[in-house]
Design a protein around this motif. Structure first.
Motif, PDB file in Angstrom:
ATOM      1  N   ASP A 344      -1.718   9.853  11.617  1.00 21.01           N
ATOM      2  CA  ASP A 344      -2.904   9.984  10.771  1.00 21.01           C
ATOM      3  C   ASP A 344      -2.719   9.017   9.611  1.00 21.01           C
ATOM      4  O   ASP A 344      -1.800   8.187   9.601  1.00 21.01           O
ATOM      5  N   SER A 345      -3.538   9.130   8.612  1.00 23.23           N
ATOM      6  CA  SER A 345      -3.477   8.172   7.500  1.00 23.23           C
ATOM      7  C   SER A 345      -2.255   8.337   6.644  1.00 23.23           C
ATOM      8  O   SER A 345      -1.839   7.393   5.954  1.00 23.23           O
ATOM      9  N   ASP A 346      -1.611   9.511   6.681  1.00 22.70           N
ATOM     10  CA  ASP A 346      -0.462   9.746   5.807  1.00 22.70           C
ATOM     11  C   ASP A 346       0.853   9.882   6.566  1.00 22.70           C
ATOM     12  O   ASP A 346       1.890  10.159   5.946  1.00 22.70           O
ATOM     13  N   SER A 347       0.859   9.726   7.857  1.00 25.85           N
ATOM     14  CA  SER A 347       2.107   9.884   8.630  1.00 25.85           C
ATOM     15  C   SER A 347       2.117   8.923   9.799  1.00 25.85           C
ATOM     16  O   SER A 347       1.073   8.419  10.221  1.00 25.85           O
ATOM     17  N   CYS A 348       3.316   8.667  10.292  1.00 27.10           N
ATOM     18  CA  CYS A 348       3.521   7.758  11.430  1.00 27.10           C
ATOM     19  C   CYS A 348       4.729   8.211  12.210  1.00 27.10           C
ATOM     20  O   CYS A 348       5.490   9.090  11.778  1.00 27.10           O
ATOM     21  N   THR A 349       4.907   7.618  13.366  1.00 30.25           N
ATOM     22  CA  THR A 349       6.049   7.962  14.204  1.00 30.25           C
ATOM     23  C   THR A 349       6.519   6.722  14.951  1.00 30.25           C
ATOM     24  O   THR A 349       5.821   5.703  15.017  1.00 30.25           O
ATOM     25  N   ILE A 350       7.746   6.813  15.514  1.00 25.77           N
ATOM     26  CA  ILE A 350       8.332   5.731  16.315  1.00 25.77           C
ATOM     27  C   ILE A 350       8.301   6.174  17.762  1.00 25.77           C
ATOM     28  O   ILE A 350       8.633   7.332  18.070  1.00 25.77           O
ATOM     29  N   PRO A 351       7.927   5.306  18.696  1.00 21.90           N
ATOM     30  CA  PRO A 351       7.884   5.706  20.108  1.00 21.90           C
ATOM     31  C   PRO A 351       9.254   6.219  20.552  1.00 21.90           C
ATOM     32  O   PRO A 351      10.295   5.769  20.071  1.00 21.90           O
ATOM     33  N   PRO A 352       9.239   7.214  21.476  1.00 22.03           N
ATOM     34  CA  PRO A 352      10.532   7.756  21.936  1.00 22.03           C
ATOM     35  C   PRO A 352      11.358   6.695  22.676  1.00 22.03           C
ATOM     36  O   PRO A 352      10.809   5.873  23.414  1.00 22.03           O
ATOM     37  N   LYS A 353      12.681   6.782  22.458  1.00 25.02           N
ATOM     38  CA  LYS A 353      13.632   5.851  23.067  1.00 25.02           C
ATOM     39  C   LYS A 353      13.189   4.404  22.846  1.00 25.02           C
ATOM     40  O   LYS A 353      13.156   3.586  23.765  1.00 25.02           O
ATOM     41  N   LYS A 389       8.653  14.498   2.852  1.00 27.89           N
ATOM     42  CA  LYS A 389       7.258  14.129   3.018  1.00 27.89           C
ATOM     43  C   LYS A 389       7.151  12.981   4.016  1.00 27.89           C
ATOM     44  O   LYS A 389       7.888  12.005   3.920  1.00 27.89           O
ATOM     45  N   PRO A 390       6.230  13.077   4.983  1.00 28.79           N
ATOM     46  CA  PRO A 390       6.005  11.937   5.891  1.00 28.79           C
ATOM     47  C   PRO A 390       5.333  10.794   5.138  1.00 28.79           C
ATOM     48  O   PRO A 390       4.652  11.014   4.120  1.00 28.79           O
ATOM     49  N   ILE A 391       5.516   9.598   5.642  1.00 28.23           N
ATOM     50  CA  ILE A 391       4.938   8.411   5.004  1.00 28.23           C
ATOM     51  C   ILE A 391       4.026   7.722   6.000  1.00 28.23           C
ATOM     52  O   ILE A 391       4.166   7.855   7.232  1.00 28.23           O
ATOM     53  N   SER A 392       3.127   6.919   5.477  1.00 25.64           N
ATOM     54  CA  SER A 392       2.163   6.215   6.326  1.00 25.64           C
ATOM     55  C   SER A 392       2.827   5.048   7.034  1.00 25.64           C
ATOM     56  O   SER A 392       3.963   4.675   6.736  1.00 25.64           O
ATOM     57  N   LYS A 393       2.073   4.453   7.945  1.00 27.73           N
ATOM     58  CA  LYS A 393       2.603   3.309   8.718  1.00 27.73           C
ATOM     59  C   LYS A 393       2.929   2.142   7.790  1.00 27.73           C
ATOM     60  O   LYS A 393       3.961   1.488   7.935  1.00 27.73           O
ATOM     61  N   LEU A 394       2.054   1.876   6.844  1.00 31.83           N
ATOM     62  CA  LEU A 394       2.302   0.760   5.929  1.00 31.83           C
ATOM     63  C   LEU A 394       3.540   1.020   5.077  1.00 31.83           C
ATOM     64  O   LEU A 394       4.389   0.140   4.884  1.00 31.83           O
ATOM     65  N   GLN A 395       3.662   2.261   4.586  1.00 34.83           N
ATOM     66  CA  GLN A 395       4.850   2.578   3.786  1.00 34.83           C
ATOM     67  C   GLN A 395       6.112   2.535   4.629  1.00 34.83           C
ATOM     68  O   GLN A 395       7.169   2.086   4.156  1.00 34.83           O
ATOM     69  N   ALA A 396       6.036   2.965   5.878  1.00 38.71           N
ATOM     70  CA  ALA A 396       7.201   2.905   6.766  1.00 38.71           C
ATOM     71  C   ALA A 396       7.605   1.463   7.042  1.00 38.71           C
ATOM     72  O   ALA A 396       8.793   1.115   7.082  1.00 38.71           O
ATOM     73  N   THR A 397       6.599   0.599   7.247  1.00 38.02           N
ATOM     74  CA  THR A 397       6.918  -0.826   7.482  1.00 38.02           C
ATOM     75  C   THR A 397       7.569  -1.435   6.254  1.00 38.02           C
ATOM     76  O   THR A 397       8.550  -2.175   6.345  1.00 38.02           O
ATOM     77  N   ASN A 398       7.024  -1.105   5.066  1.00 36.80           N
ATOM     78  CA  ASN A 398       7.629  -1.625   3.831  1.00 36.80           C
ATOM     79  C   ASN A 398       9.042  -1.088   3.628  1.00 36.80           C
ATOM     80  O   ASN A 398       9.948  -1.809   3.175  1.00 36.80           O
ATOM     81  N   ALA A 399       9.242   0.221   3.992  1.00 31.73           N
ATOM     82  CA  ALA A 399      10.579   0.797   3.860  1.00 31.73           C
ATOM     83  C   ALA A 399      11.552   0.146   4.842  1.00 31.73           C
ATOM     84  O   ALA A 399      12.729  -0.095   4.504  1.00 31.73           O
ATOM     85  N   ARG A 400      11.082  -0.152   6.044  1.00 29.60           N
ATOM     86  CA  ARG A 400      11.943  -0.878   7.002  1.00 29.60           C
ATOM     87  C   ARG A 400      12.329  -2.246   6.469  1.00 29.60           C
ATOM     88  O   ARG A 400      13.500  -2.643   6.521  1.00 29.60           O
ATOM     89  N   ASP A 401      11.349  -2.967   5.960  1.00 27.62           N
ATOM     90  CA  ASP A 401      11.645  -4.295   5.415  1.00 27.62           C
ATOM     91  C   ASP A 401      12.566  -4.207   4.196  1.00 27.62           C
ATOM     92  O   ASP A 401      13.475  -5.035   4.012  1.00 27.62           O
ATOM     93  N   ALA A 402      12.349  -3.174   3.364  1.00 24.40           N
ATOM     94  CA  ALA A 402      13.233  -3.021   2.200  1.00 24.40           C
ATOM     95  C   ALA A 402      14.656  -2.732   2.630  1.00 24.40           C
ATOM     96  O   ALA A 402      15.622  -3.236   2.035  1.00 24.40           O
ATOM     97  N   LEU A 403      14.797  -1.910   3.696  1.00 22.88           N
ATOM     98  CA  LEU A 403      16.136  -1.626   4.204  1.00 22.88           C
ATOM     99  C   LEU A 403      16.790  -2.900   4.746  1.00 22.88           C
ATOM    100  O   LEU A 403      17.978  -3.158   4.490  1.00 22.88           O
ATOM    101  N   ALA A 404      16.041  -3.707   5.486  1.00 19.77           N
ATOM    102  CA  ALA A 404      16.590  -4.960   6.023  1.00 19.77           C
ATOM    103  C   ALA A 404      17.014  -5.891   4.891  1.00 19.77           C
ATOM    104  O   ALA A 404      18.099  -6.496   4.929  1.00 19.77           O
ATOM    105  N   LYS A 405      16.170  -6.023   3.865  1.00 26.31           N
ATOM    106  CA  LYS A 405      16.522  -6.872   2.728  1.00 26.31           C
ATOM    107  C   LYS A 405      17.767  -6.340   2.026  1.00 26.31           C
ATOM    108  O   LYS A 405      18.647  -7.120   1.613  1.00 26.31           O
ATOM    109  N   HIS A 406      17.838  -5.028   1.886  1.00 28.03           N
ATOM    110  CA  HIS A 406      18.980  -4.443   1.186  1.00 28.03           C
ATOM    111  C   HIS A 406      20.272  -4.661   1.958  1.00 28.03           C
ATOM    112  O   HIS A 406      21.320  -5.005   1.377  1.00 28.03           O
ATOM    113  N   ILE A 407      20.219  -4.472   3.271  1.00 30.36           N
ATOM    114  CA  ILE A 407      21.422  -4.704   4.092  1.00 30.36           C
ATOM    115  C   ILE A 407      21.860  -6.168   3.989  1.00 30.36           C
ATOM    116  O   ILE A 407      23.047  -6.472   3.819  1.00 30.36           O
TER     117      ILE A 407
END
Length: 1825
Positions: A344-353, A389-407
């Motif tokens: 939905d607008s406030d949550s997202c998921t990753i496909p299984p496996k 709290k679940p996060i939206s797709k855009l926030q999840a993408t930004n969090a993924r990118d932030a994690l990659a930059k941080h690593i």
């Protein structure tokens, strides 16, 4: 002079242009104040009316004179403004291909986008040790200046490299670090400099990326501190990084790439070790395909990956850690491919496996489910509870990118830490040089947080730069005591305050980041409210509410507010970090260890790096007492703190600035875009530097330079002794406005434009002088023409008048002839009468005078005959009386001597029959036979080789002969065929005759047959003629074939000779190359040996506990076996009880050592055998004596007589030899008494002849005495012989019975015994005195011969020398001779003192014995006392015995010998006072004695100690030329002695017979000769290094900078970096300094007796060094490439050639080494315009490479306006003509190159036995043998 006065007709100006920025134009008429329009003529041929600004009325910028264009330093320009700077840079970059230019203290570097050959090690060596202003601009010059100031001022240095992306900052920093690594070296064996350089590929791979402007753009700033120890060698380094562009990891713009390491991983994915990473093509990953340009043209990412891994290995990063790094990087790539789906607008998921996430978790070692959960959720904490709290797709993408930059940021920091650990040194750092490679000012279409931080950093650096420039200007003015006012320069402090002050941009940004709902828009509104309309530097865009504009020092920049807060927070979810920390992969938690530590940004980490990124603290773990605020440091706050720390570091160091310029945006090589260049010049502060300089007094001259340049503007009366006052007087006349210049203590300061005005005055004066010269020359030519015409007219007149005069003279001569004929006829008649009368008178006189003379003659003749008769009668009477007296005396002597001779004869017979005598005679015969047999075998081998070669040649000759024979036989066959054809013709003719007869008989068929016969006859004649022609053709063919055969033989011979010559040359080249390689290996070996010794000493000092019983000795290892042998014998020379050998010594071949041991054992056995033989002989002698006592008295007497007769014969033979030698010497002295030899010492020679005459007379007397003795002995023998034959016992009994009393018998026996003893003692004393006299005469004869030879040699040498050198040599010889005579007299005085003391003792003994004993007991006096009595003190000879040229010393005195003769010997005293090579002769004479004793241990020990001691001396005083030269000369002389006296035929050709007797007999020292040869090579190389170190400071100053011919080259204006003055100051080297130094070197080598061939090689090497260094500096100095400097160089070279002629060294090959320099000087002077000039240059400059020729032409700079620059088209023509030449691309000559040295055999004519050892050497423990 007012500025407006310079705007005259033909003055050139710069006007603005929209395309070219600035365009050049020329004034068509003079400017007058009030004019609003300037009439200009553009360069493209158009005319233009240029309107002045009515408000400012500023005139256009004036253009500098052409001679100032292309200057190395922009501050040297007279007019300092933007167009002048731009034009100077363009000319240097485009026309001269020069990328570096100084601008005051700044080095401007323009990126050529092309690899240039200007960074090699030869260029580094050329810039090393040079002053910054003395060489052309270069990054190496800046690095050298920093290195020199660090060592001189004891202050840390910084090199600040800045510029746009793609301008070449990273490359410049890399070359600066390479320079430090090459020049300084490392202080340990860890090769720190290689590690420092190896850090570059690692940092480039993880920190550089491709951008639209640069393929290798640094996306972070770094400051590398290179640490040095007290000796200024690199010991380590430390790196600090600033503001890594993390956003590039997750996003790339169009045509850009991510960091290089990702593409390198993808390119290497197929490697076996990378299979586990499951990588693929770069286009398959989201983080690497966004830019759409995954490949860089010309870059192989797989190869770059290999380089990166190799660098990691070199820096100590293990393979496991490397694979860990690659796993993390691969995980980042797979993380970027993780996709989210919206629920939905406030949550997202990753496909299984999900495969990318699964691979990421496997690589990272984390739980899949946990990571999947926290990528889609976040934890929120309140004061009372925590919830997820679940996060939206855009926030999840930004969090993924932030994690990659941080690593990636953590991994980057981890790698930097490990690089710093690898570069860290345990040694205390004494100083450092920092290299700052930081981003330049950036402005793009969209500028974000990164550009804001970058421009903020550049504002700070620009402020520091401005302050430093202003400070330097102020110091210069104060130093010169110039009144100065505050210069108005741009201060960017307001801009910095806008950014970093309270409520500044960064402060408001941090405050907004703390707000719970802070956004970019609210932050923008706060900025507008705070600064808009309140700060002039802050603006708001018209069409945007989410951007702001800041006026920076370079330009206005618009920043977009979007993303500022997020990038400043740099937020990453804490739960994701916790998942990574719980990883099973051990390396991953290491990256996040510092998250648990609250580290202040201002406090450095262990590696000295400041962390730049922090996570907003959510965790509760922290150190006690840590505040929450410290956990929330934003990126902007961290960057500001790190920037302040950087500025503190820079302010504590001396900065050096490098500004990199990007010439175009398309990366085209050597393409200059004026617009882009001006933008960067404004941005980097270069124009600000120019403005600051122009505001004051930019042009600065020393008084001497000003005087030299503008001497033409002065009159003779203006020139005073005080240069300063002279310049003041002239300037007051030339420039009326005193504000335009100022006088300092040492310099004159000019305002901008004044130097151009002075140059205009100078050019006008020179132009007027040229016109006057032209006028004078033209007048001289016309006058010469007039004088030629006048001379022709006079010549015509002279010939006409001459003809008339000759006619008149002919008439006069005829008249005069008639008178003369009459006169002579009359005289003849009278003269005839007179002659008749005179003849009659003479006849009468002659008869009368003859009669009187005959009477007088008869009287004289009678008196003379009477006198002769009286003389002969008186003489006969005297001789008769003398003979009778002599006969009686001789008879008595003979009787007595015969009795004594019989006794001696008996002893001789006994001794002659002993076996031992034969043994002594045959000592060494076996060795000689074996040597002869060996020589015969070698000659047989040579003979067989020659026979084989002769057989081969005969076979070749026979084959060629067979071919020629076959050709000759074929030609003979053809000739026989021709003969057969001729025979056929004859038979046909016979048939024709028969047919004719038949035709006569047959009348009916007569006509028909005649016709047929005629036809047939014609045919046969035709056939005969054809055959003849064929015969002639065959003969011609035969001749041509013979000619061809001869020509082919000649050609074959010539080709064979050419091939032989070529092969010989090739073999010589290969031999020289091999010799050079071998000598280089020796040099490297000696270097490693010294390094080993130094390390050993350091270890000894560090341990500080010496090992008992162990002493370190110098290593003498080499490639041959002999060095190992005497390294194993060092323990014998030093008192070492025991020593363990190294494992490498155990691998030595055992042949030589086994041979030496066997030889030693054989020697010991021979000694034992000799001892046993001596004992046996002694026992036999005892038995013989016992038997002899039992024999009767007459037999003893017979043996004694035989012994005496043998001794007498020996004495007679020796007397004859001495007499012959005396006669020969007398003849030689009388024949060779040349005036120049005998004139100085004629009295001495007369005394010598008198002494020789007296000695010969004494020898004659001795001979007569011997004859008398012989006759007496014979008569005595005849008298005794009948008594001896009586064997009847009855007769003896009767005689005994007659003596009734036993006392009478005893008394008779005692009397006979006393008589025998007396005769024996007299004979012995006479014999020994005779031997002493003979020995003394031999010594005098030998010394006279040697003195004669020496005088002749010195005379020949002196005649070859010039007069001054001849006087010097004669004085030196006289000093040496007087010193030797003084030493001889001292020795004689010592001997005489000893003799006097001895005689006094003898007198005391005799007096005592006379007083105590009776006269009958005088027989107890020993013969030795009688012998020692001197006969005549005057005739004591200098030599007491015949020396064999050997020196004996004891084994324990060896160390004392080496110490006094080598270690503590001062070369200067030995070279001046003693013979050359004396230590070598002494050492060889000691070796000879050891060889004579057959003591191999002593030989080996002495040679080993000698070699090691020479090495010690050279290591201790290796920088002293006299020491090195002295031991090179003595080592070569020692080597020549070992060869000369080796016994080999090749070395014995020039020996005398006496020298051949001195050859070594027991040992073959060929291997030691090789060792000495290697040692001599090492000493020679050390001598060359000493020469180079002494000459190098003189060469550039003396050959290039100093004006040997004063006034030829004018001094051009120089910039801030002053060059070395060309005027000879007190401390300046000149050409005379070089020549004096060369004279010093040559005289020292000659004094040391160095071989002439070796001196030639040293001189050749010296001249090569002079030529190479001079040419290299010429190629690196633009100011030296002018016509006048070429003239100076040619004059200097001619002076060097003159020096070679004076020293007779023209055939040494030294002149040829100067050929490149000579051709370079000629190239500067020849015309350089047309194609013919290009052809002449190509043919002339065959010793220069193409690169050198082009470089000289590019650097050619006119000094005066009358010279012209070399056009680009002409240089292209030269390059086209030389494109086929195959030569080295290297620009500079190898100044360190050392020619291979050879040591030609040079035998010595000095006899070893004549060498005297002076007492000053302290070798009294050595005795001559």
């Amino acid at each position: 002079m007012a500025a407006s006065e310079l705007y005259t007709k033909f003055a050139r100006v710069w006007i603005p242009d929209p395309e070219e920025v600035w365009k050049s134009a020329e004034l068509l008429k003079d400017y007058k104040p009030g004019d609003k329009v300037l009439l200009l003529h553009l360069e493209e041929g158009k005319d233009l009316e240029y309107r002045l600004d009515p408000k400012t009325k500023e005139l256009p910028h004036l253009r500098n004179p052409d001679i100032l264009v292309g200057e190395n330093d922009l501050t040297a320009l007279s007019y300092l403004h933007e167009p002048a700077v731009l034009h100077n840079l363009r000319v240097r970059f485009i026309d001269s291909k020069l990328i570096y230019t100084y601008c005051g203290i700044v080095l401007v570097a323009i990126n050529p986008y092309e690899q240039l050959p200007i960074y090699g090690e030869d260029i580094i060596n050329a810039y090393s040790g040079q002053n910054m202003g003395d060489m052309d601009p270069h990054i190496f010059a800046v690095a050298e200046e920093a290195y020199k100031q660090m060592a001189r001022d004891e202050r840390n240095q910084s090199i600040i490299v800045s510029g746009e992306s793609g301008a070449g900052k990273t490359v410049s920093a890399k070359y600066a670090m390479r320079y430090f690594a090459t020049v300084s070296g490392s202080a340990s064996e860890a090769n720190v400099e290689e590690k420092v350089l190896a850090s570059n590929p690692i940092m480039e791979s993880i920190g550089n990326a491709k951008t639209t402007r640069n393929d290798n753009s640094s996306r972070f700033g770094k400051y590398i501190e290179i640490g040095f120890d007290k000796r200024y060698r690199i010991i380590g380094a430390n790196m600090r990084t600033y503001l890594l562009e993390k956003s590039r990891v997750v996003f790339q713009a169009e045509e850009e790439r991510n960091y290089h390491i990702f593409y390198q991983l993808c390119a290497s994915a197929q490697l076996p070790e990378f299979k586990m990473l499951r990588l693929g093509n770069a286009n398959s990953f989201h983080y690497t395909k966004q830019g759409g340009s995954p490949v860089i043209e010309g870059v192989d990412d797989a190869k770059e990956m290999a380089h990166t891994r190799q660098a990691c290995t070199l820096l100590g990063i293990s393979e496991s850690y490397q694979m860990g790094i690659f796993r993390i990087l691969a995980g980042i790539l797979h993380l970027g491919n993780v996709a989210f789906t919206s629920r939905d607008s406030d949550s997202c998921t990753i496909p299984p496996k999900h495969e990318p996430l699964s691979i990421f978790c496997d690589l990272m070692g984390v739980d899949y489910e946990e990571m999947c959960h926290w990528l889609c959720h976040r934890k929120l904490a309140t004061a009372t509870e925590t919830y997820i709290k679940p996060i939206s797709k855009l926030q999840a993408t930004n969090a993924r990118d932030a994690l990659a930059k941080h690593i990636y940021a953590k991994l980057f920091n981890w790698i930097v830490d490990h690089v710093n650990q690898a570069l860290h040194s345990a040694v205390k750092q004494h100083s450092f040089i920092g290299v700052l490679d930081i981003y330049g000012f950036e402005t793009f279409e969209i500028n974000s947080f990164e550009q804001f931080c970058i421009n903020y950093a550049n504002e700070k650096l620009q402020q520091q730069f401005n302050m430093h420039v202003f400070k330097l200007e102020q110091e210069e003015y104060m130093k010169e005591q110039i009144p100065w006012t505050l210069i108005d320069f741009y201060d960017n402090q307001p801009c910095i305050n806008l950014i970093e002050s309270k409520l500044g941009v960064l402060d408001l940004l941090d405050e907004e980041c703390k707000m719970p709902k802070g956004t970019d828009d609210t932050w923008a509104q706060k900025l507008y409210n705070t600064h808009l309309n309140k700060c002039a530097l802050f603006e708001k865009p018209r069409l945007s509410n989410k951007a702001f504009i800041i006026q920076h020092f370079a330009d206005k920049v618009e920043y977009q507010c979007e993303g500022f807060l997020e990038k400043n927070k740099d937020t990453v979810f804490e739960e994701q970090i916790k998942v990574l920390k719980s990883s099973k992969f051990k390396m991953l938690p290491e990256l996040f260890q510092d998250d648990e530590k609250a580290i202040s940004p201002t406090s450095a980490t262990s590696s000295g790096r400041t962390p730049l990124t922090r996570i907003p603290a959510k965790a509760t773990k922290g150190r006690p007492g840590q505040t929450a605020k410290e956990h929330k440091k934003t990126v902007g706050h961290q960057f500001r703190n790190s920037l302040h720390l950087l500025m503190e570091t820079l302010n504590a160091t001396t900065p050096h600035y490098v500004r990199c310029i990007k010439p175009n945006d398309f990366k085209f090589p050597f393409t200059f875009d004026e617009k882009r260049a001006v933008q960067q010049l404004r941005a980097c502060g270069v124009l600000e530097t120019i403005r600051i300089s122009a505001a004051g007094f930019p042009s600065r001259w020393t008084y001497q330079e000003f005087f030299s340049r503008y001497r033409v503007l002065m009159k003779q009366k203006d020139v005073l002794g005080d240069r300063k006052q002279t310049c003041k007087n002239v300037l007051e006349k030339l420039i009326l406005d005193k504000d335009k210049y100022q006088f300092g203590k040492t310099k004159i300061f000019f305002r901008a434009g004044q130097v151009a005005y002075l140059e205009k005055l100078r050019a006008d004066k020179l132009r007027a002088a040229c016109i006057r010269i032209q006028k004078t020359i033209r007048g001289w030519l016309l006058r010469k023409k007039y004088l030629r015409m006048r001379k022709a007219a006079i010549t015509v007149q002279r010939y006409v008048r001459g003809y008339q005069a000759r006619c008149y003279a002919k008439f006069l001569r005829r008249t005069n002839a008639a008178v003369i004929i009459q006169k002579y006829w009359r005289m003849y008649v009278v003269h005839k009468k007179y002659k008749i009368k005179r003849a009659a008178t003479i006849v009468l006189q002659s008869y009368l005078r003859g009669y009187l003379a005959r009477n007088r003659y008869r009287k004289i003749l009678r008196e003379h005959k009477a006198v002769i008769i009286q003389k002969w009668i008186r003489g006969w009477l005297a001789r008769t009386h003398y003979k009778k007296s002599m006969h009686a005396i001789i008879y008595l002597q003979c009787c007595f001597r015969r009795m004594m001779a019989k006794r001696e004869l008996k002893k001789l017979k006994i001794e002659a029959r002993s076996v031992e005598r034969y043994k002594k005679l045959h000592i060494g015969m076996e060795n000689k036979i074996m040597q002869l047999q060996r020589k015969v075998d070698e000659q047989n081998k040579d003979y067989k080789c020659l026979m084989e070669k002769l057989t081969n040649l005969e076979g070749i000759y026979n084959s060629e002969t067979e071919k020629l024979r076959s050709d000759l036989e074929r030609l003979q066959l053809s000739e026989e065929e021709a003969k057969v054809a001729t025979g056929r013709v004859l038979s046909l003719q016979e048939e024709i005759a028969k047919l004719r007869k038949d035709l006569e008989q047959t009348q009916s068929e007569k006509k028909t047959i005649e016709e047929r016969a005629d036809r047939y006859k014609q045919e046969t004649e035709q056939l005969v003629s054809n055959l003849k022609e064929e015969n002639t053709l065959l003969k011609q063919e035969k001749e041509t074939l013979n000619h061809l055969i001869v020509e082919q033989a000649k050609e074959m011979t010539e080709t064979m000779e050419k091939k032989l010559v070529e092969e010989t040359k090739q073999l010589e080249l290969e031999l020289n190359d091999e010799r050079l390689r071998y000598q280089n290996l020796l040099n490297e070996f000696s270097r490693l040996e010294e390094r080993y010794d130094d390390l050993k000493e350091e270890m000894t000092l560090m341990v500080n506990v010496p090992k008992p019983g162990h002493k370190r000795t110098d290593s003498t290892h080499s490639s041959n076996e002999s060095e190992y042998t005497f390294s194993s014998e060092i323990a014998d020379t030093e008192d070492i009880p025991s020593r363990t050998e190294e494992p490498s010594e155990k691998k030595v071949p055992l042949d030589m050592s086994l041979f030496l041991k066997l030889q030693k054992r054989v020697t010991e056995l021979e000694q034992e055998k000799q001892v046993m033989q001596d004992e046996l002989d002694r026992k036999e002698e005892q038995m013989l004596r016992s038997k002899a006592k039992e024999e009767e008295r007459p037999q003893i007497r017979g043996a004694e007589l035989e012994y005496e007769s043998l001794k007498r014969q020996e004495l007679e033979s020796e007397n004859k030899k001495l007499k012959n030698e005396l006669n020969e010497l007398r003849k030689a002295l009388s024949e060779k008494s040349a005036p120049e030899v005998t004139a100085p010492g004629a009295p001495a020679y007369r005394v010598l002849m008198e002494q020789l005459t007296s000695v010969s007379e004494e020898l004659d007397v001795r001979k007569e005495e011997v004859l008398i003795l012989r006759s007496q002995l014979v008569s005595q023998k005849e008298a005794i012989q009948p008594k001896n034959t009586m064997t009847d016992s009855t007769i003896l009994l009767e005689d005994v019975q007659k003596m009734k009393d036993k006392g009478e018998i005893a008394q008779a026996y005692i009397g006979l015994k006393e008589t025998n003893r007396l005769l024996e003692s007299q004979l012995q004393s006479q014999k020994r005195s005779h031997e002493n006299e003979a020995e003394a005469l031999r010594g005098e004869i030998q010394s006279l011969k040697e003195e004669n030879n020496r005088q002749q040699q010195l005379l020949a040498q002196n005649l070859q020398l010039p007069p001054e050198a001849r006087i010097e040599a004669s004085l030196q010889h006289e000093i040496t001779r007087l010193t030797n005579e003084n030493l001889d007299l001292m020795e004689q005085l010592e001997k005489q003192d000893k003799t006097v003391r001895k005689l006094k003792k003898q007198l005391k003994v005799f007096a005592k014995k006379i007083g105590e004993l009776e006269v009958g007991q005088m027989e107890n006096i020993s013969p030795g006392q009688i012998i020692d009595e001197p006969i005549r003190p005057v005739n004591i000879p200098r030599k007491e015995k015949d020396f064999q040229g050997m020196l004996e010393y004891k084994k324990e005195d060896e160390q004392k010998l080496v110490k006094n003769l080598i270690l503590e010997l001062k070369p200067r005293g030995v070279a001046v006072n003693l013979i050359p090579g004396l230590p070598a002769y002494i050492l060889f004479m000691c070796v000879r004695h050891a060889d004579y004793l057959n003591d191999d241990q002593k030989v080996r020990s002495l040679l080993t100690s000698t070699i090691n001691s020479i090495k010690k001396v050279l290591k201790k005083r290796g920088d002293d030329f006299e020491t090195v030269s002295f031991w090179l000369s003595n080592t070569c002389r020692f080597l020549h002695c070992l060869k000369q006296y080796s016994g080999e035929e090749g070395f014995m050709k020039h020996n005398t017979s006496r020298q051949n007797e001195h050859c070594l007999t027991n040992f073959d020292l060929a291997e030691y000769r090789q060792v000495l040869s290697d040692l001599a090579i090492q000493i020679y190389q050390q001598l060359v290094r000493v020469l180079e170190n002494i000459l190098q400071p003189m060469i550039v100053s003396g050959m290039l900078e100093h004006e040997t011919i004063q006034g030829v080259s004018g001094v051009k204006p120089t910039g801030l970096r002053k060059r070395t003055s060309s005027i000879a100051d007190e401390g300046t080297y000149t050409l005379d300094s070089i020549l004096r130094q060369l004279n010093s070197f040559h005289s020292v080598m000659c004094q040391h007796g160095m071989d002439p061939e070796l001196i030639k090689q040293v001189v050749k090497q010296m001249f090569y060094i002079v030529g190479a260094i001079t040419l290299n500096n010429l190629l690196l100095r633009k100011d030296m490439c002018s016509w006048s400097k070429g003239m100076q160089i040619r004059y200097n070279v001619s002076q060097l050639e003159e020096w070679l002629r004076d020293k007779n060294l023209m055939n040494s090959g030294a002149k040829e080494t100067l050929e490149p320099l000579i051709q370079a000087a000629q190239l500067l002077q020849v015309k350089k315009k047309t194609d013919d000039d290009a052809e002449a240059i190509c043919s002339m400059c065959n010793a220069l490479t193409t690169a050198q020729i082009v470089k000289v032409l590019n650097l050619y700079t006119p000094v005066n306006e009358f010279e012209e620059r070399v056009s680009v088209s002409f240089i292209r023509t030269i390059q086209m003509r030389l494109r086929d030449r195959k030569d080295s691309p290297q620009l500079l000559m190898d100044a360190k190159h050392i020619f291979p040295v050879t040591f030609p055999f040079n035998p010595s004519s000095l006899a070893l036995e004549t060498i005297q050892i002076p007492a000053s050497l302290g070798l009294g423990f050595i005795s001559r043998v």
